[in-house]
Every structure is written in structure tokens, then in C-alpha cells.
Design a protein around this motif. Structure first.
Motif, PDB file in Angstrom:
ATOM      1  N   GLY A  54     -24.521  14.042  19.328  1.00 32.74           N
ATOM      2  CA  GLY A  54     -24.138  15.063  20.293  1.00 32.74           C
ATOM      3  C   GLY A  54     -22.965  14.651  21.164  1.00 32.74           C
ATOM      4  N   GLU A  55     -22.063  13.851  20.615  1.00 33.99           N
ATOM      5  CA  GLU A  55     -20.915  13.345  21.352  1.00 33.99           C
ATOM      6  C   GLU A  55     -19.617  13.881  20.749  1.00 33.99           C
ATOM      7  N   SER A  56     -18.555  13.773  21.511  1.00 35.53           N
ATOM      8  CA  SER A  56     -17.232  14.135  21.005  1.00 35.53           C
ATOM      9  C   SER A  56     -16.683  12.996  20.159  1.00 35.53           C
ATOM     10  N   SER A  57     -15.923  13.352  19.154  1.00 40.10           N
ATOM     11  CA  SER A  57     -15.305  12.365  18.281  1.00 40.10           C
ATOM     12  C   SER A  57     -14.019  11.842  18.907  1.00 40.10           C
ATOM     13  N   LYS A  58     -13.753  10.567  18.665  1.00 40.45           N
ATOM     14  CA  LYS A  58     -12.506   9.956  19.132  1.00 40.45           C
ATOM     15  C   LYS A  58     -11.376  10.153  18.128  1.00 40.45           C
ATOM     16  N   TYR A  59     -11.706  10.512  16.897  1.00 42.15           N
ATOM     17  CA  TYR A  59     -10.710  10.553  15.824  1.00 42.15           C
ATOM     18  C   TYR A  59     -10.674  11.926  15.165  1.00 42.15           C
ATOM     19  N   GLY A  60      -9.502  12.264  14.671  1.00 39.57           N
ATOM     20  CA  GLY A  60      -9.354  13.448  13.840  1.00 39.57           C
ATOM     21  C   GLY A  60      -9.717  13.099  12.403  1.00 39.57           C
ATOM     22  N   ILE A  61     -10.082  14.094  11.633  1.00 36.28           N
ATOM     23  CA  ILE A  61     -10.580  13.851  10.284  1.00 36.28           C
ATOM     24  C   ILE A  61      -9.540  13.167   9.384  1.00 36.28           C
ATOM     25  N   TRP A  62      -8.257  13.485   9.553  1.00 41.00           N
ATOM     26  CA  TRP A  62      -7.205  12.881   8.736  1.00 41.00           C
ATOM     27  C   TRP A  62      -6.277  11.987   9.551  1.00 41.00           C
TER      28      TRP A  62
ATOM     29  N   GLY B 178     -13.564   5.412  -4.615  1.00 38.21           N
ATOM     30  CA  GLY B 178     -13.106   5.536  -6.003  1.00 38.21           C
ATOM     31  C   GLY B 178     -11.660   6.006  -6.070  1.00 38.21           C
ATOM     32  N   GLN B 179     -11.312   6.969  -5.242  1.00 39.02           N
ATOM     33  CA  GLN B 179      -9.924   7.440  -5.193  1.00 39.02           C
ATOM     34  C   GLN B 179      -8.991   6.339  -4.687  1.00 39.02           C
ATOM     35  N   ILE B 180      -9.461   5.591  -3.705  1.00 41.06           N
ATOM     36  CA  ILE B 180      -8.657   4.488  -3.167  1.00 41.06           C
ATOM     37  C   ILE B 180      -8.420   3.435  -4.251  1.00 41.06           C
ATOM     38  N   ALA B 181      -9.438   3.166  -5.056  1.00 37.84           N
ATOM     39  CA  ALA B 181      -9.287   2.194  -6.141  1.00 37.84           C
ATOM     40  C   ALA B 181      -8.161   2.627  -7.091  1.00 37.84           C
ATOM     41  N   ALA B 182      -8.106   3.906  -7.411  1.00 34.20           N
ATOM     42  CA  ALA B 182      -7.048   4.412  -8.283  1.00 34.20           C
ATOM     43  C   ALA B 182      -5.678   4.247  -7.619  1.00 34.20           C
ATOM     44  N   GLN B 183      -5.613   4.502  -6.320  1.00 36.12           N
ATOM     45  CA  GLN B 183      -4.354   4.336  -5.592  1.00 36.12           C
ATOM     46  C   GLN B 183      -3.929   2.861  -5.559  1.00 36.12           C
ATOM     47  N   LEU B 184      -4.887   1.974  -5.332  1.00 40.00           N
ATOM     48  CA  LEU B 184      -4.559   0.542  -5.297  1.00 40.00           C
ATOM     49  C   LEU B 184      -3.988   0.080  -6.636  1.00 40.00           C
TER      50      LEU B 184
ATOM     51  N   LEU C  64       0.821  -1.211   0.000  1.00 38.33           N
ATOM     52  CA  LEU C  64       0.000   0.000   0.000  1.00 38.33           C
ATOM     53  C   LEU C  64       0.851   1.256   0.000  1.00 38.33           C
ATOM     54  N   ASN C  65       0.344   2.306  -0.614  1.00 40.22           N
ATOM     55  CA  ASN C  65       1.015   3.596  -0.548  1.00 40.22           C
ATOM     56  C   ASN C  65       0.337   4.490   0.495  1.00 40.22           C
ATOM     57  N   GLU C  66       1.010   5.547   0.874  1.00 42.82           N
ATOM     58  CA  GLU C  66       0.504   6.447   1.911  1.00 42.82           C
ATOM     59  C   GLU C  66      -0.853   7.067   1.563  1.00 42.82           C
ATOM     60  N   PRO C  67      -1.052   7.529   0.309  1.00 48.54           N
ATOM     61  CA  PRO C  67      -2.370   8.116   0.002  1.00 48.54           C
ATOM     62  C   PRO C  67      -3.538   7.145   0.211  1.00 48.54           C
ATOM     63  N   SER C  68      -3.354   5.872  -0.132  1.00 50.43           N
ATOM     64  CA  SER C  68      -4.463   4.921   0.032  1.00 50.43           C
ATOM     65  C   SER C  68      -4.785   4.716   1.514  1.00 50.43           C
ATOM     66  N   ILE C  69      -3.760   4.613   2.331  1.00 50.14           N
ATOM     67  CA  ILE C  69      -3.961   4.435   3.778  1.00 50.14           C
ATOM     68  C   ILE C  69      -4.632   5.672   4.374  1.00 50.14           C
ATOM     69  N   LYS C  70      -4.151   6.831   3.972  1.00 49.42           N
ATOM     70  CA  LYS C  70      -4.707   8.095   4.481  1.00 49.42           C
ATOM     71  C   LYS C  70      -6.175   8.259   4.068  1.00 49.42           C
ATOM     72  N   LEU C  71      -6.489   7.925   2.815  1.00 39.24           N
ATOM     73  CA  LEU C  71      -7.867   8.064   2.334  1.00 39.24           C
ATOM     74  C   LEU C  71      -8.827   7.106   3.033  1.00 39.24           C
ATOM     75  N   PHE C  72      -8.405   5.855   3.213  1.00 40.80           N
ATOM     76  CA  PHE C  72      -9.312   4.910   3.862  1.00 40.80           C
ATOM     77  C   PHE C  72      -9.525   5.285   5.327  1.00 40.80           C
TER      78      PHE C  72
END
Length: 146
Positions: A54-62, A123-129, A30-38
Motif C-alpha cells: 500500500g505504498e507509492s513506488s519510487k521507480y517507473g516501470i521502464w 531469458g530475453q536479457i540472456a539473448a541480448q547478452l 552492454l546494449n540498451e535493450p539489456s540495460i532497459k530489460l534488467f
């Protein structure tokens, strides 16, 4: 409408599971863009569920995820099904986006956005794969329904 959304989120969950399998099996290719996108797809779904509830998120968007892709995907599915069972789709929700701006949308519009957003990035991940020499999934909704 809720039944249709449940079908869409089953489709979403199914292909995220299949994608997770590829990510575990082909990790070294895998390349970094595919991991980041998924990671982004899963994080965004979680963030939207959290906003609706109405809860706090455990994760950041990226935030890049590791070996917990299937766990996050399963939790996202469970939380969305809970939302569909307990929330009015026409309810307006005001939230703060990742840039700090306030917006108001209905729960229905937010849930549709999650599906559309996930499909777009798969779709973007498919292109990266493909660039990594990995055969991408065919994730068209109509193929899933066949």
C-alpha cells in the motif's frame, strides 16, 4: 506455501545478483535493450512490493537504473520476505496498473507473477547478452537447486 515462495525469491535474488555482477563488469559491452530489460525486472518487482504494502513506488516501470542494481535487488528481496512474513497470501488486493486500469488479484498470484515475470525477462536479457558477445548465465531453477 510461504516457504516455497521464500525459496523462489532466494532463487530470484541469487540470479539477479549474478546478473548485476555481469552488468558491472561488462558495462561497456552492454546494449540498451539489456540495460532497459534488467532495470524493468527490478523496477517491476519493486512496484509490486509497493502495491502489496500500500505504498507509492519510487521507480517507473521502464526507468533505467544506474549503479544501484544490487541495492534495488537487495531491497526487493527484503521487502518481499517482509511481505511473506506479514501478509496473508490469499488476501485480495485491488490496485491500479501503469495504464490506469484497476484489477484485483491475490497476494499469492502477484508474487507468483513477479517470479514468472523476472524469469521471462532474464531469458530475453540472456539473448541480448549473447548479441553483445557476453556469455549469458544459465538461470534454470533446477540448476540453481542442484
Amino acid at each position: 506455501m510461504k516457504t516455497f515462495f521464500k525459496e523462489l525469491f532466494e532463487y530470484n535474488h541469487y540470479f539477479n545478483e549474478k546478473l548485476s555482477d555481469i552488468f558491472y563488469e561488462k558495462n561497456e559491452k552492454l546494449n540498451e535493450p539489456s540495460i532497459k530489460l534488467f532495470s524493468h525486472v527490478l523496477n517491476a518487482h519493486h512496484i509490486w512490493n509497493s502495491r502489496i504494502k500500500g505504498e507509492s513506488s519510487k521507480y517507473g516501470i521502464w526507468q533505467v537504473q544506474g549503479n544501484n542494481l544490487q541495492d534495488i535487488n537487495s531491497d526487493n528481496r527484503s521487502q518481499t520476505l517482509f511481505i511473506l512474513d506479514t501478509h496473508d497470501l490469499d488476501r485480495s488486493l485491488t490496485y491500479i496498473n501503469s495504464k490506469g486500469d484497476a484489477f484485483t488479484n491475490t497476494v499469492r498470484d502477484i508474487l507468483f507473477h513477479v517470479i514468472n515475470h523476472s524469469t521471462y525477462h532474464r531469458g530475453q536479457i540472456a539473448a541480448q547478452l549473447k548479441q553483445c558477445g557476453i556469455e549469458p548465465l544459465t538461470t534454470d531453477y533446477i540448476f540453481y537447486k542442484r
